[in-house]
Each structure stands twice: as C-alpha cells, then as structure tokens.
Write a protein that holds these residues in place. Sequence first.
Motif, PDB file in Angstrom:
ATOM      1  N   ILE A 179     -28.860 -53.569 -28.346  1.00  0.00           N
ATOM      2  CA  ILE A 179     -29.011 -52.192 -29.210  1.00  0.00           C
ATOM      3  C   ILE A 179     -28.492 -52.649 -30.438  1.00  0.00           C
ATOM      4  O   ILE A 179     -29.086 -52.406 -31.652  1.00  0.00           O
ATOM      5  N   ASN A 180     -27.246 -53.451 -30.637  1.00  0.00           N
ATOM      6  CA  ASN A 180     -26.874 -53.742 -31.882  1.00  0.00           C
ATOM      7  C   ASN A 180     -27.754 -54.491 -32.827  1.00  0.00           C
ATOM      8  O   ASN A 180     -27.976 -54.125 -33.923  1.00  0.00           O
ATOM      9  N   LYS A 181     -28.573 -55.555 -32.410  1.00  0.00           N
ATOM     10  CA  LYS A 181     -29.388 -56.298 -32.877  1.00  0.00           C
ATOM     11  C   LYS A 181     -30.545 -55.673 -33.187  1.00  0.00           C
ATOM     12  O   LYS A 181     -31.448 -55.814 -34.276  1.00  0.00           O
ATOM     13  N   ILE A 182     -31.067 -54.731 -32.378  1.00  0.00           N
ATOM     14  CA  ILE A 182     -32.223 -53.745 -32.828  1.00  0.00           C
ATOM     15  C   ILE A 182     -31.775 -52.812 -33.875  1.00  0.00           C
ATOM     16  O   ILE A 182     -32.412 -52.696 -34.891  1.00  0.00           O
ATOM     17  N   LEU A 183     -30.638 -52.262 -33.969  1.00  0.00           N
ATOM     18  CA  LEU A 183     -30.261 -51.540 -34.852  1.00  0.00           C
ATOM     19  C   LEU A 183     -30.017 -52.242 -36.475  1.00  0.00           C
ATOM     20  O   LEU A 183     -30.171 -51.760 -37.502  1.00  0.00           O
TER      21      LEU A 183
END
Length: 473
Positions: free
Chosen positions: A215-219
Amino acid sequence: MSQNNYKSALDHPVFNILSQAAKTLDVECYVIGGFVRDHLLNRGEAKDIDVVAIGSGIDLARKTAQLLHEKPKVSVFKTYGTAMLRTQGLEIEFVGARKESYNRDSRNPVVEDGTLEDDQNRRDFTINALAISLNEGSYGELLDPFHGIEDLENKIIRTPLDPDITYSDDPLRMLRAIRFATQLNFTIEKESLDAIARNKDRIEIISKERIVDEINKILMADVPSKGFALLHKTGLLPYIFPELVALQGIEEIEGQLHKDNFWHTLEVVDNIAQTTNDLWLRWAALLHDIGKAPTKKFDKKIGWTFHAHEFVGSKMVYKLFKRLKMPLNDKMKFVQKMVLMSSRPIVLAGEVTDSAVRRLIFDAGDYVEDLMTLCEADITTKNPKKFKKYRNNFQKVREKIVEVEERDHVRNFQPPVSGEEIMETFGLKPSREIGVIKDAIKEAILDGDIPNEYEAARELMLKKGKELGLTVV
C-alpha cells in the motif's frame, strides 16, 4: 529462449566478478527480475540485484565476496537458501534456482532445487521472469521464456502460469500486480485481473505488514488513485480499508445529494502526490474524510451534514493503524493531527482574522505548511471559477500565516511567563491556580489582547493572580 545481447545492462564491474565467481565454482548464474525489468524500461540505475545460481546461491555469494576488493560481509539466510551482500552502493541477493509448491494455509512454499526454467516459472509476472546470463559462453544474453519483452512493450502485467494458481499460491502477488500496474502505468491483463477478483479472499493469509508495504508503494506512485481504483474493482479493498469502502456512493433524499467521498478522496490523493513525496502526508490525504461515513446525517433544513467528521476520523486513524500493525508513534499522531485539522484552513478562508490564524499556527505547530498542502489538495471542484476562488483564499491564508508568525511568534508557543515564575511570585506549590494563570496568558496572546512579550504577560499574571485572591510574596 535466448534473444538479443544485453551486455549494456552489465556495465557495472560487479557483474564481471559475479561471472568469475560462477566460473570458479562451475555453476551457471543469471541476473533476474527487477534489475533486468527496470534496465529495459530505462527506470534509472537499480540498487537491488537478484542473482539466481543453478546450484548453491550461498556458495556463490561467499565466492563473490572473496573476489571483491573490499571483501564485504555475507548475510546468510539458511532457512530460505539465500544470501545477501552489499558492495559499491548495491545490494545483491543470491538464491539457488528452485521450484516451489504451496499448501493453502501459507504463502511460504515447499522448496526444491530446480533449473533456471523452474525458477522463472515460479516468478510472479512475465516482466519479472526476464534473466540475463552471467556465464562465460553466453554473457549478456537475455532469456525470456514468457514473452516478457513483449509485455513490457505493450505495458501489460501478466502471470507466467495460470493466474488462479499464481495468486492462490501466494496472494501477496495480487497486491504486487496492482502495485506494478500503478507504478509503471501498466494494464493488468483481463484474465489476470479476473483471477484477482476470484481469489480476493486469499489475501486474509497475508501478514498486515506485507500488505502495508505494498500500500505504501501504491501511495508513493505518481497517480496513486489507479491502484486504489483497482483494489476497489477487484474487491480487495474491503479486506484492507473497509473505512474507505464505506465512503463510496451518493445518497439522495428530497432531491438533495452529497458528493461521492470515496472518489473525491482518490482525487485528493492524486492532487497531493503532485506536490509532496511525504508518505505520511499522503496517508493523511487518503484518510482525511474517513469520519464522514459514520457522521453522515440528513437535516431537512440544511441537507446533508457530516458534523465532527474530522474528530471522529482522527480517532479512526488510531484504530486503522492498529489493525494494520502500522507504527503507533509520531507518524500516526501526525496523520491524526492532519485529519483532525483538515477543515480548519477551509473555515478560515472565508474571513482571515489575525486571532484565527494565530490559533491555527498554535494548534498546527511545525505542521502548518503540511496542513495547507493537504487543504489545497482537497480542492477537487471542476468549476474553474470556484477552483480559482478557493486557491486565492488559501493563498490569503498562507500570506496571513507568514505575517502573523513574523510578528507574534506563536509557532511552538511557550508562554513568556513560566509556571516556576508564577509559583515564586505568589509563593505557590503546584496547584490549579498556576494552570488558570498560564491559560489566561495563552488565550490573551492568541486573541491578540496582549503581545507575545514578557512585560505584558507578567502584568496579566499579576492581574489574574489578584482576581484569584493571590498575594505577591
């Protein structure tokens, strides 16, 4: 399987050392995965290199370390049959070629030694199964058994084998597919996308930490909304962010509508991604409206309301971070503060008074700039006149913040008169009266009744002490 020569990918001198080490041990070795993909996409110099050996990856790592001038330390992970070393700003991970089989309750496979083909078969996507030979006779040759080059050219995410098996075996790959599609602006091939939807409940066996990492990488992508829209489309979102799912939809009562707060939120995240690389500020944008679902009410006189949604949302941030096993530290408190204060500058923008700005600076402290960035990202109107008006209003607030702060110095406010001085002046021990006097001084400064200066504050202290029946000793 062999294609063109890709020696240009192997310019770094470490690849020659790897080739020498493999020759000495009489094993084949290949650089594989993300390094090859990113080189072919011209994504800049990769710092992480995955090397697969047809044999022992650990022995190859140790031999490579011996041949390197600085003799780096080799970290060995025997359980996984892998090793890692750092050299010249690179992190190289070594693994023996393997084939894998899974049981339904775990994403940790049963591993056996295998061929390069076995190893490429177990890779998540065709674009990550590309390998370049480091062997003497075929140095620089690309091995592409699943037409990964074609998928790179066509910007497609596709699994090497049956996607249902790929995703069911290791459900983290579903999030990785969405993350790569978001980061690279690729499309997930239809059969693969449908397989994610079919296997969505398998995400429950994945640890929260691994989920948050994706999720962090998507964000942190350029257009994060692409990833969240795919999470929504595939049905994964309710397993991760039920709070966001609850924001979706438009309700109508007596002809009155409210906006769809889910899609609005994704617009805000995309807006903020254009202005900041701060991960936690992007989290604040993602969660800034989560309090709107539980506070939504319809009032016949004024229509839809979301009273105190910022306060409710800030409380929900803690629960969400805890559930996802995210840090419950100053990062979480920062996101809470941004959510809690997310409407303050909007309310201010109508009438920018000194006292309101002083309070904003006092409450936001060092984060007043971040708060303004979040509020500006929150402008999603498609009406050019309204957009310009809101931007201009926020610019006035920003100018006022600079003016008030230069004059009144209320950021990280410390009262000019300390608690110790109040105690000494009136001969007090720790007591309620000290807090009352300190609060009176703080409120007077924030309201602009007195300047943020020692003499004025001391005078008010004496006056307030007298009102409380205290005498100077």
